[in-house]
Scaffold this motif. Sequence first.
Motif, PDB file in Angstrom:
ATOM      1  N   SER A  19       0.829  -1.210   0.000  1.00 52.91           N
ATOM      2  CA  SER A  19       0.000   0.000   0.000  1.00 52.91           C
ATOM      3  C   SER A  19       0.860   1.254   0.000  1.00 52.91           C
ATOM      4  CB  SER A  19      -0.947   0.002   1.198  1.00 52.91           C
ATOM      5  OG  SER A  19      -1.912  -1.012   1.049  1.00 52.91           O
ATOM      6  N   ALA A  20       1.953   1.225   0.734  1.00 50.23           N
ATOM      7  CA  ALA A  20       2.865   2.371   0.750  1.00 50.23           C
ATOM      8  C   ALA A  20       3.482   2.591  -0.631  1.00 50.23           C
ATOM      9  CB  ALA A  20       3.945   2.174   1.808  1.00 50.23           C
ATOM     10  N   LYS A  21       3.846   1.496  -1.288  1.00 46.50           N
ATOM     11  CA  LYS A  21       4.410   1.585  -2.643  1.00 46.50           C
ATOM     12  C   LYS A  21       3.366   2.132  -3.625  1.00 46.50           C
ATOM     13  CE  LYS A  21       6.863  -1.290  -6.022  1.00 46.50           C
ATOM     14  NZ  LYS A  21       7.358  -2.631  -6.331  1.00 46.50           N
ATOM     15  N   LEU A  22       2.143   1.657  -3.514  1.00 53.28           N
ATOM     16  CA  LEU A  22       1.058   2.157  -4.347  1.00 53.28           C
ATOM     17  C   LEU A  22       0.803   3.641  -4.087  1.00 53.28           C
ATOM     18  CD1 LEU A  22      -1.545  -0.734  -4.202  1.00 53.28           C
ATOM     19  CD2 LEU A  22      -0.741   0.376  -6.284  1.00 53.28           C
ATOM     20  N   SER A  23       0.821   4.019  -2.825  1.00 52.12           N
ATOM     21  CA  SER A  23       0.582   5.419  -2.471  1.00 52.12           C
ATOM     22  C   SER A  23       1.647   6.329  -3.049  1.00 52.12           C
ATOM     23  CB  SER A  23       0.516   5.588  -0.951  1.00 52.12           C
ATOM     24  OG  SER A  23      -0.616   4.920  -0.439  1.00 52.12           O
ATOM     25  N   ALA A 131      -1.141  -2.438  -8.583  1.00 44.94           N
ATOM     26  CA  ALA A 131      -2.393  -2.706  -7.871  1.00 44.94           C
ATOM     27  C   ALA A 131      -2.773  -4.187  -7.962  1.00 44.94           C
ATOM     28  CB  ALA A 131      -3.510  -1.830  -8.425  1.00 44.94           C
ATOM     29  N   ALA A 132      -2.563  -4.786  -9.131  1.00 43.67           N
ATOM     30  CA  ALA A 132      -2.863  -6.215  -9.287  1.00 43.67           C
ATOM     31  C   ALA A 132      -1.982  -7.051  -8.365  1.00 43.67           C
ATOM     32  CB  ALA A 132      -2.671  -6.635 -10.742  1.00 43.67           C
ATOM     33  N   GLU A 133      -0.692  -6.704  -8.289  1.00 43.79           N
ATOM     34  CA  GLU A 133       0.228  -7.432  -7.406  1.00 43.79           C
ATOM     35  C   GLU A 133      -0.184  -7.318  -5.943  1.00 43.79           C
ATOM     36  OE1 GLU A 133       4.000  -5.655  -8.367  1.00 43.79           O
ATOM     37  OE2 GLU A 133       4.144  -6.723 -10.289  1.00 43.79           O
ATOM     38  N   ALA A 134      -0.797  -6.181  -5.582  1.00 41.42           N
ATOM     39  CA  ALA A 134      -1.210  -5.954  -4.194  1.00 41.42           C
ATOM     40  C   ALA A 134      -2.629  -6.452  -3.924  1.00 41.42           C
ATOM     41  CB  ALA A 134      -1.120  -4.461  -3.871  1.00 41.42           C
ATOM     42  N   GLY A 135      -3.323  -6.910  -4.952  1.00 40.59           N
ATOM     43  CA  GLY A 135      -4.716  -7.324  -4.776  1.00 40.59           C
ATOM     44  C   GLY A 135      -5.623  -6.135  -4.487  1.00 40.59           C
ATOM     45  N   ASP A 136      -5.258  -4.980  -5.004  1.00 37.89           N
ATOM     46  CA  ASP A 136      -5.968  -3.732  -4.735  1.00 37.89           C
ATOM     47  C   ASP A 136      -6.941  -3.425  -5.872  1.00 37.89           C
ATOM     48  OD1 ASP A 136      -6.842  -1.169  -4.231  1.00 37.89           O
ATOM     49  OD2 ASP A 136      -4.843  -0.266  -4.173  1.00 37.89           O
ATOM     50  N   GLU A 137      -8.137  -3.969  -5.750  1.00 39.91           N
ATOM     51  CA  GLU A 137      -9.162  -3.790  -6.782  1.00 39.91           C
ATOM     52  C   GLU A 137      -9.617  -2.335  -6.871  1.00 39.91           C
ATOM     53  OE1 GLU A 137     -11.555  -4.350  -9.884  1.00 39.91           O
ATOM     54  OE2 GLU A 137     -10.165  -5.836  -9.112  1.00 39.91           O
ATOM     55  N   GLY A 138      -9.633  -1.611  -5.764  1.00 42.58           N
ATOM     56  CA  GLY A 138     -10.060  -0.211  -5.774  1.00 42.58           C
ATOM     57  C   GLY A 138      -9.186   0.641  -6.668  1.00 42.58           C
ATOM     58  N   THR A 139      -7.869   0.524  -6.509  1.00 44.50           N
ATOM     59  CA  THR A 139      -6.949   1.284  -7.349  1.00 44.50           C
ATOM     60  C   THR A 139      -6.994   0.774  -8.786  1.00 44.50           C
ATOM     61  OG1 THR A 139      -5.520   1.783  -5.455  1.00 44.50           O
ATOM     62  CG2 THR A 139      -4.538   1.994  -7.636  1.00 44.50           C
ATOM     63  N   SER A 140      -7.081  -0.535  -8.963  1.00 44.33           N
ATOM     64  CA  SER A 140      -7.174  -1.103 -10.317  1.00 44.33           C
ATOM     65  C   SER A 140      -8.381  -0.552 -11.062  1.00 44.33           C
ATOM     66  CB  SER A 140      -7.280  -2.628 -10.259  1.00 44.33           C
ATOM     67  OG  SER A 140      -6.087  -3.198  -9.840  1.00 44.33           O
ATOM     68  N   SER A 141      -9.509  -0.533 -10.395  1.00 43.16           N
ATOM     69  CA  SER A 141     -10.738  -0.046 -11.012  1.00 43.16           C
ATOM     70  C   SER A 141     -10.622   1.424 -11.395  1.00 43.16           C
ATOM     71  CB  SER A 141     -11.908  -0.245 -10.046  1.00 43.16           C
ATOM     72  OG  SER A 141     -13.090   0.285 -10.580  1.00 43.16           O
TER      73      SER A 141
END
Length: 163
Positions: A19-23, A131-141
Amino acid sequence: MATAKKATKTHIGLDTKQSAKLSEALNALLANYQVLYMNVRGYHWNISGPHFFELHVKFEETYNDLLTKVDELAERILTLGSQPRHAFSDYLKTADIKEDTNVTDDKGTLRGLLEGYGILLQQQRELLTLAAEAGDEGTSSLMSDYIKEQEKQVWMLNAYLGK
């Protein structure tokens, strides 16, 4: 004395490191959105020439859309447990999109907008992978929606330019 175990999940159940990397990547994207937003505001204010009326309206539509996305990105960064950058000086240091000043003609303004979209599209595609690697559907969407809209805008702007 027991030591506190550091949380490995965010409030929304994602890995804290991912999440930190995504942020961080979202903050870089936010910087580009902010600079492009200001560029397009300038295009709107300063456009002149035979296409003034149609481009003046188009640029207003575009900067309103960019402003909405700026807010969505900042809120996504907060949702992931980080803080969005909010100083324009930080944006200028971080952004790949550069300030576009003193551009008043149709081709110059559209070139700047198309270049900006190109940078956003590249970053958003990279964020899709993270986002896919993190399982972060919110950011992916969010990224998928932005990419779809901007690809259409790029097509339409190029059609307008006769390309």
